[in-house]
Design a protein around this motif. Structure first.
Motif, PDB file in Angstrom:
ATOM      1  N   ASP A   1       0.813  -1.219   0.000  1.00  0.00           N
ATOM      2  CA  ASP A   1       0.000   0.000   0.000  1.00  0.00           C
ATOM      3  C   ASP A   1       0.848   1.272   0.000  1.00  0.00           C
ATOM      4  O   ASP A   1       0.311   2.370  -0.110  1.00  0.00           O
TER       5      ASP A   1
ATOM      6  N   ALA B   1       1.479   3.635  -4.941  1.00  0.00           N
ATOM      7  CA  ALA B   1       0.348   3.412  -5.848  1.00  0.00           C
ATOM      8  C   ALA B   1       0.813   2.760  -7.139  1.00  0.00           C
ATOM      9  O   ALA B   1       1.907   3.047  -7.647  1.00  0.00           O
TER      10      ALA B   1
ATOM     11  N   SER C   1      -5.901   1.306 -10.591  1.00  0.00           N
ATOM     12  CA  SER C   1      -6.323   1.502  -9.205  1.00  0.00           C
ATOM     13  C   SER C   1      -6.304   0.143  -8.507  1.00  0.00           C
ATOM     14  O   SER C   1      -6.453  -0.892  -9.160  1.00  0.00           O
TER      15      SER C   1
ATOM     16  N   SER D   1      -6.954   2.604  -3.582  1.00  0.00           N
ATOM     17  CA  SER D   1      -6.169   3.754  -4.003  1.00  0.00           C
ATOM     18  C   SER D   1      -6.276   3.918  -5.511  1.00  0.00           C
ATOM     19  O   SER D   1      -6.304   2.931  -6.251  1.00  0.00           O
TER      20      SER D   1
ATOM     21  N   TYR E   1      -4.373   8.605  -4.591  1.00  0.00           N
ATOM     22  CA  TYR E   1      -4.994   8.938  -3.304  1.00  0.00           C
ATOM     23  C   TYR E   1      -6.019   7.881  -2.891  1.00  0.00           C
ATOM     24  O   TYR E   1      -6.560   7.153  -3.719  1.00  0.00           O
ATOM     25  N   LEU E   2      -6.277   7.806  -1.581  1.00  0.00           N
ATOM     26  CA  LEU E   2      -7.267   6.869  -1.060  1.00  0.00           C
ATOM     27  C   LEU E   2      -8.659   7.260  -1.547  1.00  0.00           C
ATOM     28  O   LEU E   2      -8.974   8.441  -1.667  1.00  0.00           O
TER      29      LEU E   2
END
Length: 252
Positions: free
Chosen positions: A168, A171, A176, A222, A230-231
């Protein structure tokens, strides 16, 4: 494997009952038996055990195990393992063994693991679609969608192959990904939430699949590095309008 359901159609628990009869002739110095299940997250749980001395048969004691969906991840593939240990009488040794057994002097250890089955979040009865007469406890679907959407083993396998990472901290470049630790049970919960979400609609895409965008209750993945990394709580799911199989599902 036994199922109980608080709401018809939804898996809430998996209940295991262990037991067996172990016999050997002539009598052994000792017989041991253990039986356990391995849940979809790879954690083992004993469901039967027994031990006897100077005996030819053994009836293990059922210890059982219950997996409650609200507290654990119960849906997915379950494995069942049994192990028997035979200690021969003093002065004798094992000279041969059947498949699955290993021998060493007086001791023979036999173990076998099988796939016991797959527990699905949807139990025997799938959610029903809303109609003019069925307006509650149902899901709203396009009129030309021939089956209620559902995750299959292939759906989950494809999602992991493309939209999952073991790290995690960085990215993925152009895909995604779901967060580390997103189990098949978690994927089922995310999908179920989207299926019941009435704030967005199913739209037919250019490939002839129905797709739906929804916002989950927590961060689940993500975005790709190209899209900021980004989350996100945003999810897109795409399904076959004929079979209802999930083609893909991923964070956006």
């Amino acid at each position: 494997m036994a199922y109980t359901a608080e709401t018809p159609g939804y898996l809430t628990a998996v209940n295991w009952v262990g037991g067996a009869t172990v016999a050997c002739t002539p009598a052994m110095l000792e017989i041991q038996y253990d039986q356990w299940v391995t849940d979809p997250d790879g954690v083992s749980h004993y469901i039967a055990a027994g031990d006897c001395v100077e005996c030819s048969s053994l009836a293990p004691v059922n210890t059982g195990y219950s997996c409650v969906q609200e507290a654990s991840d119960c849906s997915g593939v379950w494995l069942l393992t049994k192990e028997s240990v035979y200690v021969a009488p003093p002065g004798t040794t094992w000279t041969s063994a059947t498949s699955g057994c290993e021998i060493s002097g007086q001791t023979a250890v036999c173990q076998k693991t099988v796939t016991a089955g797959t527990a699905y979040l949807f139990n025997n009865t799938q959610p029903v679609r809303c109609t003019a007469t069925v307006t509650s406890g149902c899901v709203n679907l396009p009129s030309d969608m021939q089956a209620v959407p559902h995750l299959t083993d292939k759906s989950i396998s494809d999602i992991y192959a493309i939209h999952y990472t073991d790290d995690d901290t960085k990215a993925a470049e152009d895909k995604s990904t779901f967060l580390v630790g997103t189990t098949p049970s978690k994927l089922q919960k995310i999908f179920l939430y989207g299926l019941n979400d009435n704030t967005s609609s199913w739209l037919l895409n250019e490939d002839g699949y129905y797709q739906k965008r929804f916002v989950y209750t927590a961060y689940v993945g993500s975005t790709s590095a190209l899209n900021g990394g980004y989350l996100t709580q945003n999810i897109l799911v795409s399904v076959s309008k004929i079979s209802g199989d999930v083609i893909t599902m991923y964070p956006e």
